[in-house]
Every structure is written in C-alpha cells, then in structure tokens.
Design a protein around this motif. Structure first.
Motif, PDB file in Angstrom:
ATOM      1  N   ARG A   1    -100.326 -53.119  18.664  1.00 29.88           N
ATOM      2  CA  ARG A   1     -99.765 -51.662  18.353  1.00 29.88           C
ATOM      3  C   ARG A   1    -100.212 -50.844  19.404  1.00 29.88           C
ATOM      4  NH1 ARG A   1    -104.006 -48.594  16.723  1.00 29.88           N
ATOM      5  NH2 ARG A   1    -105.177 -50.212  15.639  1.00 29.88           N
TER       6      ARG A   1
ATOM      7  N   ARG B   1     -96.774 -46.266  12.280  1.00 28.63           N
ATOM      8  CA  ARG B   1     -96.899 -46.323  10.825  1.00 28.63           C
ATOM      9  C   ARG B   1     -95.609 -46.806  10.377  1.00 28.63           C
ATOM     10  NH1 ARG B   1     -99.540 -42.593   6.382  1.00 28.63           N
ATOM     11  NH2 ARG B   1    -101.331 -43.513   7.720  1.00 28.63           N
TER      12      ARG B   1
ATOM     13  N   GLU C   1    -101.860 -55.158   9.047  1.00 29.22           N
ATOM     14  CA  GLU C   1    -102.697 -53.991   8.867  1.00 29.22           C
ATOM     15  C   GLU C   1    -102.788 -53.266  10.148  1.00 29.22           C
ATOM     16  OE1 GLU C   1    -103.794 -50.964   7.268  1.00 29.22           O
ATOM     17  OE2 GLU C   1    -104.141 -52.375   5.822  1.00 29.22           O
TER      18      GLU C   1
ATOM     19  N   LYS D   1    -108.503 -49.852  13.507  1.00 31.68           N
ATOM     20  CA  LYS D   1    -108.369 -48.923  12.429  1.00 31.68           C
ATOM     21  C   LYS D   1    -109.771 -48.644  11.728  1.00 31.68           C
ATOM     22  CE  LYS D   1    -104.785 -48.666   9.647  1.00 31.68           C
ATOM     23  NZ  LYS D   1    -103.885 -49.073   8.809  1.00 31.68           N
TER      24      LYS D   1
ATOM     25  N   GLU E   1     -99.806 -52.011  11.851  1.00 33.17           N
ATOM     26  CA  GLU E   1     -98.909 -50.959  11.284  1.00 33.17           C
ATOM     27  C   GLU E   1     -97.386 -51.420  11.188  1.00 33.17           C
ATOM     28  OE1 GLU E   1     -99.732 -48.479   9.689  1.00 33.17           O
ATOM     29  OE2 GLU E   1    -101.723 -47.540  10.322  1.00 33.17           O
TER      30      GLU E   1
END
Length: 750
Positions: free
Chosen positions: A136, A157, A90, A193, A93
């Motif tokens: 990320r 993403r 998650e 996030k 991404e």
C-alpha cells in the motif's frame, strides 16, 4: 454468536505474552532497506508481465487491476486460505471483490508452510499485515509522484489512491507500472492501520473455495488428473509393519486393467514407508479390486501379539507400581491424602480413535528427469519433501510439491506416509501415477489418537478445598533406536506435562506416567493431548466439587485462585494467564444463567474450561437424558478468548461450532479395538460417526476480544466439550462417565 467487550490486561503481562506468541516467521517477507539486509525476497524474480506490481512473493497487481494474493498454508478446512489473505487485503486497502486467491506450492520463499497446532494464524498474522502495508505504501508513493503531492495528503481505499480535497483518484491498475519500479520502503516508512479502522477483518467472508466445492470442481488431491495418468493401490499388512513373505504377483498381473504389481520392502518406521504390495492399473477401481485378490503371507512380528484387552490388563497391574517417570512431585501427596477430610478415587479410560477424514489419503507422483513432482493434500509439505529425500535419495531441489486442498486433516496429514508410498511407486512407473487409499486403508492404517488410562486420587481438606492430587497416567510408547540404543519414545499425543492444570494449583501434587510398548502408529489428533486430558481432569474436578458439596463453578474459581500469569506450561511452552481463563469462565456462566435455572430430573448443566493451543475456552452444556438412557445435548455455550482480533467472523464461528460437533462425535461414538496387532474396525459401518440428529440444535458462540496477540481457532474449542457434557449428564442423572466412548456407559435412570 457475539463479540464481547475487551478486558485490559496489565501491560507487563501483555508484553510477556507478546514475547512468546509473537515470534514471527522463519522467513520474513519484505525487504528492510533501513538495515541494508533482505528478509526473505522482496521482489522474487522478474515481473510476469510488463507493468505488473509484485512487491513481495504474496502480492501481484496486474495492469488491468486484477489482484492476486498467494495463500501459503495448506487448506484443510480451517479457512486459512481465506483468512490470511484477508489480513493482506485489509492493509493493502484492496476491495475484496477484486481479489483472487491462489494456493502456493511448497517453496522456501514463503517460510514455514506446515498447518497444525492452530499455529497458522499466530505465526503469520503480524507479518501479513506488514506485507499488505508495504505494498500500500508503495502504491501511495506512486500516486504522490504522479500528482506531485506529499504522501500524507493521500488516502488508499477500495483498490485506489484518493486525494480527497480535489476528488482525484488513481486506481491500483494505473499505479501498478510505476509502483513496480519503486524501491521497497524501509520499515520505519510503513505504517500499519489502526485496528479501529479495519473494514474487512472481523466481518463475515465466505470461503474462497465455497462455490467450487458445492459445484464439484476439482480442488482436492483425489481430483488430480494428468495426461497418461495411471492408478495405484498399496496393500500393507493389517498387523503394523508386517513384511511380505510371499505373494501371488503373477496372478495379479494377469487381471484385466492391471499394468504391473510389485513388492516394496519398506521399513519398520510407522510414519514412513511401510512394506507392502503395489498394484498399477488403468483405473482406481481396477487397482483396488486387484488388491482384494492378493494372496499375501506376512511376517507379522511381535506386534501381532498386542491387543487393547492386553493393554488394559497391563495398565491395571502397573498403576500401583512405581511409575516410569515422575513429571511433578510437590509437597507430600500421601500424607495429604491420609489427612484429608474426604478422598475421591477414579479411573478414566479412553480408546484409540481414527481421524476419519472424508477424503482418504492419496497422492499423485511423477518421476522424471531424475526428479519427482508430487500433488498431495498435505498439512506438512516440508515433511513430505524431507521423507522423499531421506528414503529415495532425491535432492530437495529435484522435488516439486503441489499443495492441494485437503478433505479434512485434523492432524492426520501432518504425517507423510501416503506421500512416500506414492513417490516410491512412481519410481517404478513410466508416467504419472495416483495412489488412492480405500476407506478401509484409511481406517486401518491411520496415525491414531492414542488411548490412555488415568488412575486418579484427590483429597479435600476440612473447608472442602482441593489439597492433594495424584494422577498415574498409563500411556503408550514406540520402542525406537537412537544411536544404536533402544529408547522409549511416547506416541504423539500420548504425553502429559507436569504443568497441566491443575498441577501447579494444588499444594500436594504428584503427576507421573508409565509407558506401554505399542506397535500401533500414533499421531496428533485435533487438539493433541488436550482433547482427552480436558475430559479426564475436568470430569474428576467435577467429582471433587460434588464431594466437597460445592458449586462446580465456585470450586473451579477457587482452584484457579489469583496466580495471575504463569510462564512456561507444557502446552507448547506457552504462558498461562489465570485472569483470562477466569474471565471466559465467568462469562460463559453468566450467558448460561449458571445457578439461576432450575432443571427437572433428567436435565442438567455441566461446565468445563481448558487452555489449548493459545486459546482460553470455557463451555456450558445443557443436556436431557431420558429414563431409558438416551442422551440429547440441547445447547452448548462457548466463550472464547483468542486475542485482539477475529480475522474472519464467519470462519471463526464455523471453527468453534465444528469443534463442538467434532468433540461430541468423539465423545459419543468413536472407538477402535485392537486385536492381534491390527485394528478390528474397517469402515463407518462399525466405526460410527456423529449424525445430524445427534448434534446440538443450539451452539452459542461468544468471542471476547482482548488486548493480546491473535491466535488460531482450529483446535482450542474442542477439549472442553466432553467434560462439559459428562458433567451435565451427572447433574441430570447422578451417573458419572469415566470411560469413552459414551455409548459404553448405561445412562438409564429411574
């Protein structure tokens, strides 16, 4: 199944809970450059391939775009091999279809790898977010350097970094070589996030091993195959810790397929290497068959004089005597009972039961080069490593332990007795050897859920409010020696806290226990303690509610009161939030239309709740009992509060439904008898398990998302099932169940 609207706790209460539940891992997994100190290992060793991106021990992104995530916790059916990597994915991404999950072997680089107590999620959740977010951040930095753009102009993403205004895109595969050369950013440059932006967490994701399981691929410890593998059985005394006096080894060595047979002296440690006879053969079946032809004379010791019947008689004689230990003594219980408007007395009894995992205990060991390599389905690999060092003297750095998938655990595989047996046998074998227990071994040499006897008294005042509570718990202990002196050590799961509900809610409360010396091994069984204490307490509370002529829901709500946030309970030292409990209780009552449905005689609803392993769970059971006493559980409704995020909705629902069915099976059928220091039952023929026809056709699961730290779900939903069903039986028939299993009570009515 539904996910319901959150409640908003007071900020002060949230911070208190966070301080306890958010303690993090023993080892961190990223490098905090701002402090100049490493927490764990940021980049473990050299990359395995040129251009491979390995920001930490859990993430690998290959130049071809393959993303490999390591799952460090043992997978015992609770879905953790899927759910924890989902947390990394998650934040990373990365598209889930790009992810490959591998099981990590025992390695200090990963921190604690034990799976038990529903702790895998709460102790890893926040750290795993940081793992993914750090990786990320580095990939976005690599793209920023490539395009000469600021990082805040880019978006990660679906396994790529995007510059939305221009439509430019760089895949993680292309960014991996450059990202691998970047320093790990300090924590203040890594942004997690917003949960509102989660696209993977909270969705339904199938287990990563599902296809391999249904197609029969080798995943489990019992599947391990190695070149030149030999096979072993290990025969122990049916009376626990009995020692070998004589045995026909010469005869056994002559049997077809048998390579060797020998005695292992062992010790009297019920969780360690017990004495026995090892047989080495060319096949599992040859080893097991040879074991059946052993003629052993055992020195059984005093445990051979113990029996369940004897324990029950001792309990009856002891409960009226002064207790061995007083756990809580508030007010004046005797005076309150003497002055009560009504009193209720009851005895609740439950037996020893087995874990009965589908996969019997097994381990494969290979002793070579002064070290040992182990393959085992274990919940606690650290304990397996430790016992090998303690018993065999092999240093930790000479022990390699591969964690295989387990065919069920429920707490049984926290205890490494089967691992040390395999290791001790391997020292005598030139090559790898697999030890496999039979089903009979598994049932007769388990680490059992302890039985118990609760002698209860309750008093009600003129208004029908609970004014006095007395519980004398007669339980079981192992006589052990510490520093050369005998001490009483309660069996695992056989203990009781003075803080257990309703201890702190009753003004006059005495909770005490007396321990019986027992030679039967005891270990944690799914939701230890809670799995039986919930049945005892919430069944007796139901008795008191009916004696007070009050609705069982209203009686419970009145008892919970407005105490708010109670720190430091006996449940792993975790605070108890009364408001959260009342919330799930009211929620399940609403969903069940409690008090608004009319049932004919023979049908009824029962309600119960329990705080277990950080989870707040309330359940309503609806049952039908025929006149001849046949029970059918028609529906179970479950409301749960396990915090702010459901990680894997499919897995979470599976755990709740599985808990309900498992709890119902233990309630209805499971019982072990003890005679002459040994377990009487031997297999599923005399130890019945729940079948499909006995399972509830409807299990309605509701998750109430709240602003509290995320917790686990492997255990909390099991404890309220038994009291909810038994209370429903009373509502349907007027028959009160005070002894387990349920089949010992005649439920017929007219």
């Amino acid at each position: 199944m539904t996910v319901d609207t959150p409640i908003n706790p007071a900020r002060r209460d949230f911070l208190k809970t966070s301080a306890v539940a958010g303690t993090g891992l023993v080892l961190g997994f990223y490098f905090d450059a701002s402090s100049g100190a490493g927490r764990g290992v940021a980049k473990p060793g050299a990359p395995e391939a040129a251009g491979e991106f390995r920001p930490n021990a859990f993430i690998r992104i290959a130049p071809d775009g393959r993303v490999t995530l390591t799952s460090k916790q043992p997978e015992i059916g609770q879905g953790i091999k899927t759910s924890l990597p989902m947390v990394i994915a998650e934040e990373l991404e990365v598209a889930w279809q790009d992810v490959n999950i591998v099981q990590g072997d025992l390695d200090p680089i990963y921190g604690s790898q034990s799976a038990g107590g529903s702790r895998s999620t709460p102790t890893n959740y926040e750290e795993f977010h940081k793992l993914g977010a750090t990786a990320r951040t580095m990939l976005v930095q690599a793209a920023a350097l490539t395009w000469k753009l600021p990082t805040d102009a880019l978006v990660a993403r679906d396994s790529a970094v995007h510059h939305l205004p221009s439509g430019k895109r760089l895949s993680y595969a292309k960014l991996a070589p450059l990202a691998a050369k970047l320093p790990v950013p300090p924590a203040d440059q890594v942004k997690l996030k917003d949960p509102q932006e989660f696209r993977l967490l909270g969705t339904r994701i199938g287990g990563v091993d599902n296809r391999a399981i249904v197609t029969g691929q080798p995943l489990f410890g019992i599947d391990v195959q190695l070149p030149g593998l030999l096979y072993a059985s290990y025969v122990k005394s049916l009376a626990f810790a009995g020692q070998v006096a004589s045995v026909n080894l010469a005869d056994i060595k002559k049997l077809p397929g048998v390579r060797d047979a020998f005695v292992i002296e062992g010790t009297a440690n019920l969780k360690g290497l017990l004495p026995g006879v090892a047989i080495i053969a060319d096949s599992t079946w040859a080893a097991i068959d040879a074991g059946k032809q052993l003629q052993v004379v055992w020195n059984e010791g005093q445990v051979a004089q113990q029996s369940w019947k004897g324990f029950a008689a001792q309990a009856e004689s002891l409960y009226r005597q002064p207790a061995g230990e007083v756990l809580r003594n508030d007010g004046d219980v005797e005076a309150a009972l003497a002055g009560a408007a009504k009193t209720v007395e009851a005895k609740y009894v439950y037996p020893f039961i087995s874990h009965a995992s589908i996969e019997p205990q097994n381990a494969t060991a290979w002793f070579k080069d002064d070290g040992i390599e182990i393959w085992a389905p274990t919940q606690n690999p650290e304990a397996g490593q430790r016992i090998i060092t303690e018993v065999l003297g092999i240093p930790k750095d000479k022990i390699t332990l591969h964690i295989t998938r387990s065919g069920g655990g429920f707490g049984r595989r926290l205890i490494p007795d089967y691992i040390i047996e395999a290791a001790a046998i391997a020292q005598r074998v030139n090559g790898p050897v697999k030890l496999t227990w039979t089903r009979e071994d598994d049932l007769r040499h388990d680490q059992y859920r302890a039985g118990g006897f609760h002698f209860l008294r309750g008093g009600l005042d003129d208004s029908g409010k609970l004014s006095a509570w007395h519980n004398h718990f007669v339980t079981f202990s192992h006589p052990v020696f510490k520093d050369g002196k005998p001490v009483v050590e309660l069996g695992a799961g056989a203990n009781l806290s003075g803080d257990e509900f309703p201890g702190r809610w009753v003004p006059n409360c005495r909770i005490e226990h007396t321990a019986l010396a027992c030679g039967i091994p005891m270990g944690p069984w799914r939701a230890p303690r809670s799995n039986v204490l919930a049945w005892v307490f919430h069944s007796f509370i139901d008795e008191l509610a009916h004696a007070a002529a009050k609705d069982p829901l209203a009686f419970r709500l009145e008892l919970l009161g407005d105490k708010g946030f109670l720190p430091g309970t006996g449940e792993q030292g975790i605070p108890y939030d009364v408001n959260r409990m009342k919330h799930v209780l009211l929620h399940v009552a609403e969903k069940a239309e409690w008090g608004r449905k009319q049932f004919p005689r023979g049908q009824g609803q029962g309600i119960a709740f329990h705080f277990s392993h950080r989870g707040y769970i309330a359940q309503v059971a609806e049952v039908t009992v025929s006149k001849d006493g046949k029970l059918k559980v028609d529906r179970v409704l479950v409301s749960t509060d396990i915090g702010a995020q459901i990680v894997n909705l499919s897995g979470a629902e599976n755990q709740v439904q599985g808990s309900v069915v498992d709890g119902l099976g233990a309630l209805m059928f499971q019982e072990l008898d003890i005679d002459k220091g040994r377990i009487v039952q031997s297999n599923f023929g005399d130890y019945p398990m729940i079948r499909i026809a006995d399972a509830p056709p409807k299990i309605d699961v509701h998750f109430l998302k709240t602003d509290f730290p995320v917790t686990g779900l492997g255990e909390p939903a099991l404890p309220p099932l038994a009291p909810a069903v038994c209370n429903a039986i009373f509502a349907a028939t007027g028959i009160r169940v005070r002894e387990l299993p349920l089949r010992k009570t005649d439920l017929s009515w007219s």
